[in-house]
Design a protein around this motif. Structure first.
Motif, mmCIF file in Angstrom:
data_model
loop_
_atom_site.group_PDB
_atom_site.id
_atom_site.type_symbol
_atom_site.label_atom_id
_atom_site.label_comp_id
_atom_site.label_asym_id
_atom_site.label_seq_id
_atom_site.Cartn_x
_atom_site.Cartn_y
_atom_site.Cartn_z
ATOM 1 N N ASP A 1 -10.129 -30.250 105.204
ATOM 2 C CA ASP A 1 -9.593 -29.029 105.800
ATOM 3 C C ASP A 1 -8.134 -28.829 105.419
ATOM 4 O OD1 ASP A 1 -9.424 -26.755 107.265
ATOM 5 O OD2 ASP A 1 -9.466 -27.729 109.229
ATOM 6 N N LYS A 2 -7.335 -29.898 105.463
ATOM 7 C CA LYS A 2 -5.933 -29.798 105.049
ATOM 8 C C LYS A 2 -5.807 -29.429 103.577
ATOM 9 C CE LYS A 2 -4.345 -33.255 108.426
ATOM 10 N NZ LYS A 2 -3.704 -34.594 108.618
ATOM 11 N N GLU A 3 -6.667 -30.019 102.736
ATOM 12 C CA GLU A 3 -6.615 -29.712 101.298
ATOM 13 C C GLU A 3 -6.976 -28.252 101.039
ATOM 14 O OE1 GLU A 3 -6.229 -30.429 97.142
ATOM 15 O OE2 GLU A 3 -5.496 -31.445 98.942
ATOM 16 N N LEU A 4 -7.950 -27.725 101.771
ATOM 17 C CA LEU A 4 -8.350 -26.331 101.586
ATOM 18 C C LEU A 4 -7.214 -25.387 101.980
ATOM 19 C CD1 LEU A 4 -10.923 -24.891 100.642
ATOM 20 C CD2 LEU A 4 -11.547 -24.597 103.043
ATOM 21 N N LYS A 5 -6.500 -25.716 103.060
ATOM 22 C CA LYS A 5 -5.354 -24.889 103.455
ATOM 23 C C LYS A 5 -4.243 -24.973 102.419
ATOM 24 C CE LYS A 5 -6.254 -25.342 108.427
ATOM 25 N NZ LYS A 5 -5.759 -25.884 109.727
ATOM 26 N N ALA A 6 -4.039 -26.155 101.844
ATOM 27 C CA ALA A 6 -3.013 -26.302 100.810
ATOM 28 C C ALA A 6 -3.363 -25.487 99.566
ATOM 29 C CB ALA A 6 -2.851 -27.782 100.450
ATOM 30 N N ILE A 7 -4.642 -25.428 99.201
ATOM 31 C CA ILE A 7 -5.049 -24.631 98.032
ATOM 32 C C ILE A 7 -4.798 -23.155 98.295
ATOM 33 C CG2 ILE A 7 -7.021 -23.967 96.618
ATOM 34 C CD1 ILE A 7 -8.194 -26.728 97.140
ATOM 35 N N THR B 1 -2.551 -22.886 85.561
ATOM 36 C CA THR B 1 -2.297 -23.275 86.951
ATOM 37 C C THR B 1 -3.483 -22.993 87.856
ATOM 38 O OG1 THR B 1 -1.281 -21.098 87.322
ATOM 39 C CG2 THR B 1 0.184 -22.933 86.737
ATOM 40 N N LEU B 2 -4.362 -22.071 87.472
ATOM 41 C CA LEU B 2 -5.539 -21.785 88.292
ATOM 42 C C LEU B 2 -6.617 -22.851 88.130
ATOM 43 C CD1 LEU B 2 -5.961 -17.918 87.890
ATOM 44 C CD2 LEU B 2 -5.365 -19.163 89.962
ATOM 45 N N THR B 3 -6.704 -23.429 86.959
ATOM 46 C CA THR B 3 -7.758 -24.424 86.722
ATOM 47 C C THR B 3 -7.644 -25.633 87.634
ATOM 48 O OG1 THR B 3 -7.967 -23.705 84.414
ATOM 49 C CG2 THR B 3 -8.825 -25.875 84.967
ATOM 50 N N PRO B 4 -6.444 -26.228 87.836
ATOM 51 C CA PRO B 4 -6.368 -27.354 88.788
ATOM 52 C C PRO B 4 -6.732 -26.949 90.214
ATOM 53 C CG PRO B 4 -4.452 -27.325 87.362
ATOM 54 C CD PRO B 4 -5.172 -26.049 87.132
ATOM 55 N N LEU B 5 -6.382 -25.710 90.610
ATOM 56 C CA LEU B 5 -6.746 -25.261 91.954
ATOM 57 C C LEU B 5 -8.258 -25.152 92.101
ATOM 58 C CD1 LEU B 5 -4.029 -22.525 92.636
ATOM 59 C CD2 LEU B 5 -4.078 -24.902 93.416
ATOM 60 N N PHE B 6 -8.913 -24.682 91.051
ATOM 61 C CA PHE B 6 -10.377 -24.600 91.102
ATOM 62 C C PHE B 6 -10.995 -25.987 91.212
ATOM 63 C CE2 PHE B 6 -14.524 -24.596 89.050
ATOM 64 C CZ PHE B 6 -15.162 -23.548 89.703
ATOM 65 N N GLU B 7 -10.466 -26.935 90.466
ATOM 66 C CA GLU B 7 -10.986 -28.307 90.537
ATOM 67 C C GLU B 7 -10.763 -28.907 91.927
ATOM 68 O OE1 GLU B 7 -8.996 -30.299 87.416
ATOM 69 O OE2 GLU B 7 -10.193 -29.380 85.807
ATOM 70 N N ARG B 8 -9.624 -28.603 92.546
ATOM 71 C CA ARG B 8 -9.383 -29.098 93.899
ATOM 72 C C ARG B 8 -10.354 -28.472 94.896
ATOM 73 N NH1 ARG B 8 -3.065 -28.172 94.759
ATOM 74 N NH2 ARG B 8 -3.647 -28.825 96.884
ATOM 75 N N ALA B 9 -10.657 -27.172 94.725
ATOM 76 C CA ALA B 9 -11.618 -26.520 95.620
ATOM 77 C C ALA B 9 -13.009 -27.140 95.465
ATOM 78 C CB ALA B 9 -11.666 -25.022 95.329
ATOM 79 N N MET B 10 -13.409 -27.447 94.211
ATOM 80 C CA MET B 10 -14.706 -28.090 94.016
ATOM 81 C C MET B 10 -14.737 -29.492 94.623
ATOM 82 S SD MET B 10 -16.725 -25.951 92.481
ATOM 83 C CE MET B 10 -15.946 -24.779 93.627
ATOM 84 N N ALA B 11 -13.576 -30.184 94.576
ATOM 85 C CA ALA B 11 -13.515 -31.507 95.197
ATOM 86 C C ALA B 11 -13.666 -31.404 96.712
ATOM 87 C CB ALA B 11 -12.192 -32.185 94.840
ATOM 88 N N LEU C 1 -13.933 -20.008 97.905
ATOM 89 C CA LEU C 1 -12.586 -20.047 97.341
ATOM 90 C C LEU C 1 -12.624 -20.362 95.853
ATOM 91 C CD1 LEU C 1 -9.551 -19.907 97.816
ATOM 92 C CD2 LEU C 1 -9.598 -22.341 98.417
ATOM 93 N N GLY C 2 -13.508 -21.284 95.445
ATOM 94 C CA GLY C 2 -13.654 -21.566 94.020
ATOM 95 C C GLY C 2 -14.126 -20.363 93.241
ATOM 96 N N ALA C 3 -15.058 -19.600 93.824
ATOM 97 C CA ALA C 3 -15.521 -18.382 93.153
ATOM 98 C C ALA C 3 -14.392 -17.364 93.017
ATOM 99 C CB ALA C 3 -16.695 -17.783 93.929
ATOM 100 N N ASP C 4 -13.540 -17.239 94.052
ATOM 101 C CA ASP C 4 -12.407 -16.313 93.960
ATOM 102 C C ASP C 4 -11.414 -16.754 92.895
ATOM 103 O OD1 ASP C 4 -13.569 -14.902 96.018
ATOM 104 O OD2 ASP C 4 -12.349 -15.853 97.593
ATOM 105 N N ILE C 5 -11.152 -18.072 92.833
ATOM 106 C CA ILE C 5 -10.231 -18.574 91.801
ATOM 107 C C ILE C 5 -10.796 -18.330 90.416
ATOM 108 C CG2 ILE C 5 -9.150 -20.662 90.886
ATOM 109 C CD1 ILE C 5 -9.012 -21.737 93.724
ATOM 110 N N GLU C 6 -12.107 -18.520 90.259
ATOM 111 C CA GLU C 6 -12.719 -18.288 88.954
ATOM 112 C C GLU C 6 -12.640 -16.816 88.560
ATOM 113 O OE1 GLU C 6 -14.542 -19.326 85.405
ATOM 114 O OE2 GLU C 6 -13.567 -20.525 86.961
ATOM 115 N N LYS C 7 -12.793 -15.927 89.541
ATOM 116 C CA LYS C 7 -12.647 -14.498 89.243
ATOM 117 C C LYS C 7 -11.226 -14.174 88.822
ATOM 118 C CE LYS C 7 -16.315 -12.918 92.363
ATOM 119 N NZ LYS C 7 -16.629 -12.149 93.602
#
Length: 790
Positions: free
Chosen positions: A25-31, A43-53, A123-129
């Motif tokens: 939950d904390k990681e999702l808020k940080a993303i 810079t978006l690619t690491p955020l997407f990887e964090r969301a998938m994690a 969130l990952g889908a939004d980052i990918e868009k």
């Protein structure tokens, strides 16, 4: 356990899952907080990887909590409900409240895990868009054309400042290296350089030469695997050793702190660029083989091979330079005009290289066409027949046309100022060609390797034949299936490699991760790829064990028993089908389908089995009855209707009967159970001969009887016990009917022995002057009518 105590248990998986959910939950808020500051695709690619994690952590937490929830539901179900008007014992009521509270807490955690997984996925889908949108904007961005003088004036104006930035990076790298060497000495850098040079030159060349020597030796596999295996070996050696040399050298510098933090990404880009460039050059060496045309996998002549080899070196060098320059631009923070100019030069160089490659391929195609036409003309002159022009490959024409169109569009985009689009198209063309060529090489190697491994003449194939008892055709079929599986894996790797420059490998990994967790096929039934693999391995293992047991039973144990061939065949057949049933049940268990679910499936199919599969079921049950009761067995001589023959095989569905003309009669087992069948060899193995004839009443019947008995006694095929017998069957119309019997060792000997006895009997009767009665023929002869008076 007190309510809520599960959250504090140190070894409780539910407590660990709850802690994991809090961190997710904390990681999702940080993303979400960092998402507005992400301005580039990098810079978006690491955020997407964090969301998938985060999604994976939430799914893992749910998987850890679900067994606890199911266990609590089971315990509450065992307690049951409290009837109205009754007072529950204090201990039971306290346990019920504790279990209810625990269930409520775990159910809330499961719901929270599901919600976190859905939020992370969204969130990952939004980052990918956003990443796709930024890619589209970058490709559609227009700058000054390379033909515009203003671009180069701005470039000349900003060059001094950019060179100053690059010089500052150089001085920072030099200062850091001097300090590190002054502190740690030259040992690590020189050692790293020496190892790198050893990897790049002597070891790489020696391994390539060793591979060629092995491919030309007698120890190498026969067939096409020699060439494709050597090509893959050259590809691996030519890719790995230069990359390892680069990694070792920079690793030695990094070990003493000689690389400044600002250049760490540049160093990483250099290593990646080295691997990619080495892969391109090694692939060209493996496919073209300019010095050894007989080992060349592509249909090219020597001139085209040498020319394309030079172009491959140019593509590798250009790729290395472009990756390193982009990394330096990001590290030095050069001006946008410099970046545009450098990208324009790289794009134009790519276009020139691609055009040169297309021109060389066009010349090669024309030469091959001219050679084919000349060959056809020579053949037509020798045959005296005119032949049409050679057929051209349609896909080659389409590929060349598409390549020219794409290159022309990229050139036009470059001239108009769409440099990002032109550079992207040029790089994708080169990388796509490299990936497709590598995939074609690996697919050839996979096919050659699979067919060689499971070839009946190879060592592996012979081992499989001996251990499993399969026929050679089945082993070849297994090789074809293995080849198909390996080539599918190569295709998946090619798709991933083609997708890598687009930057959405994380999305592909996310999809593969979702598939690896299984596909929900219903309540409590999840089909996972790992379960499918385990099921296949379990089936093959049990089936191989049962095959080995059946061979031991058939070849070793049963021949030592007193059972006949039919009984041994029945036991062997039943064992084989029991092995198949055991392998299927074990594989279903490994797949996660328990016997209770299998019972539900069987009950659901019972109506269909009763109607649609009635005949098959009837024959199957009849086959089991035949194998158990053995009214007929292998080797029996049976008569079914107007057909008779020997039983050669009894299967669970049908029985094979070989008739007199050596053809095979396939009879459903239900016919042998429900209809009347005559088994000539079931009860008694002896055969009976019957000879009947008539003699005149004046014949010496005593002599006839003795002559017949002597003939029976003299023949070796007639048994002495039971003894032959001769009878007078009847006396009528001046004829004496003689009937005689004798026995042979088996029914199959009756026909031949009886024929011999007929010859002997006729000879002896003729010598003794005994005449046999023949049917009396009555001929009616009508006198001709007298002539009429005139």
């Amino acid at each position: 356990m007190a309510p809520g105590a599960w959250a504090q248990a140190p070894d409780d998986p539910a407590a660990e899952a709850k802690t994991q959910l809090n961190q997710a939950d904390k990681e999702l808020k940080a993303i979400r907080t960092a998402l507005p500051d992400a301005e580039t695709r990098e810079t978006l690619t690491p955020l997407f990887e964090r969301a998938m994690a985060v999604q994976r952590d939430a799914d893992d937490a749910q998987a850890a909590l679900q067994p606890e929830l199911d266990q609590l539901d089971t315990r509450l179900t065992q307690l049951g409900t409290v009837p109205e008007g009754t007072v529950e014992a204090r201990e039971v009521a306290q346990q019920r409240r504790s279990l209810t509270q625990q269930r409520a807490d775990i159910a809330a955690a499961v719901a929270r895990a599901k919600l976190l997984a859905v939020d992370a996925k969204q969130l990952g889908a939004d980052i990918e868009k956003m990443r796709v949108t930024q890619l589209s904007e970058d490709l559609a961005r227009k700058v000054n054309s390379p033909l515009s003088p203003s671009l180069w004036r701005k470039f000349a104006r900003d060059v001094p400042a950019d060179l100053q930035e690059l010089g500052q990076i150089y001085r920072q790298a030099e200062t850091t290296a001097r300090k590190a060497i002054a502190q740690h000495g030259w040992t690590a850098p020189l050692t790293g350089l020496a190892v790198a040079l050893l990897l790049f030159f002597p070891l790489r060349l020696w391994l390539r030469a060793a591979g060629r020597r092995y491919a030309q030796s007698e120890r190498a596999p026969d067939g096409r695997l020699r060439r494709s295996g050597l090509a893959v070996w050259l590809l691996v050696v030519g890719t790995m050793l230069p990359g390892l040399a680069c990694v070792v050298f920079f690793g030695a510098l990094d070990a003493i702190g000689a690389i400044p933090p600002r250049l760490e990404k540049v160093v990483f880009s250099i290593q990646v660029a080295t691997y990619i460039a080495a892969f391109i050059t090694a692939l060209s060496a493996a496919l073209l083989v300019p010095k050894r045309p007989s080992w060349r996998l592509l249909n090219l002549d020597d001139a085209a091979a040498w020319r394309l080899r030079k172009y491959a070196w140019g593509a590798a060098a250009l790729t290395w330079i472009s990756i390193v320059l982009m990394a330096l631009n990001r590290a030095a923070r050069t001006s946008a005009i410099t970046t545009v100019a450098v990208d324009g030069l790289i794009a134009i160089t790519y276009m020139a290289l691609i055009i040169a490659i297309l021109v060389s391929l066009a010349r090669l195609h024309r030469r091959q066409t001219d050679e084919a036409e000349a060959k056809l003309e020579a053949q037509a002159q020798s045959d005296g027949k005119a032949k049409g022009p050679p057929r051209r490959s349609g896909w080659i024409v389409v590929a060349r046309l598409a390549g020219h169109i794409v290159v022309a569009a990229a050139v036009i985009a470059t001239l108009l100022g769409y440099l990002n689009l032109a550079l992207f198209v040029a790089q994708q063309l080169v990388w796509g060609a490299v990936v497709l060529l590598a995939a074609s090489l690996l697919m050839k190697f996979a096919d050659d390797l699979a067919t060689w491994l499971l070839c009946p003449t190879s060592s592996v194939g012979r081992t499989v034949l001996l251990t499993t008892g399969l026929s050679e055709s089945r082993v070849v079929q297994a090789g074809v299936l293995l080849s198909a599986g390996l080539r599918i894996c190569v295709i998946l790797l090619a798709v991933m490699a083609l997708t890598a420059p687009l930057g959405n490998l994380s999305a592909l990994y996310g999809g593969l991760d979702a598939v690896s967790k299984g596909i929900n096929l219903g309540d409590n039934l999840v089909l996972k790829p790992s379960s499918v693999l385990y099921a296949v391995l379990a089936f093959l293992l049990v089936w191989a064990v049962m095959q080995a047991f059946q061979r031991w039973l058939t070849d070793t144990y049963l021949p030592k028993t007193e059972l006949d061939a039919g009984a041994r065949n029945s036991i062997s057949t039943v064992t084989r089908y029991l092995g198949i049933i055991a392998a299927v049940l074990w594989s279903l268990t490994a797949l996660g389908i328990g016997f209770e679910k299998l019972a539900l499936v069987v009950s659901a199919l019972s109506v269909g089995i009763g109607f649609g599969l009635q005949a098959i079921t009837q024959n199957f049950v009849s086959g089991l009855i035949l194998l158990a009761e053995r009214p007929v067995k292998i080797g029996d001589w049976v008569k079914l209707g107007d057909q008779e023959g020997d039983i050669r095989r009894i299967n669970v569905r049908s029985t094979e009967i070989q008739v007199g003309d050596k053809s095979t009669l396939i009879v459903p087992n239900s016919e042998l159970i429900t209809k009347t069948i005559r088994n000539m060899t079931m009860g008694n193995a002896q055969g009976r001969i019957q000879i009947q004839f008539t003699v005149p009443l004046s014949t010496d019947v005593a002599m006839v009887r003795q002559t017949l008995l002597d003939a029976y006694t003299d023949h070796v095929g007639v048994l002495a016990d039971p003894a032959p017998s001769v009878f007078i069957d009847s006396i009528a119309n001046g004829q004496v009917a003689i009937n005689s019997f004798a026995y042979t060792s088996g029914p199959r000997a009756v026909y031949g022995v009886r024929s011999d006895l007929y010859f002997t009997m006729l000879q002896k009767f003729a010598a003794a002057g005994i005449a046999l009665s023949s049917p009396t023929d009555i001929h009616l002869v009508r006198d001709p009518a007298p002539p009429q008076a005139p």
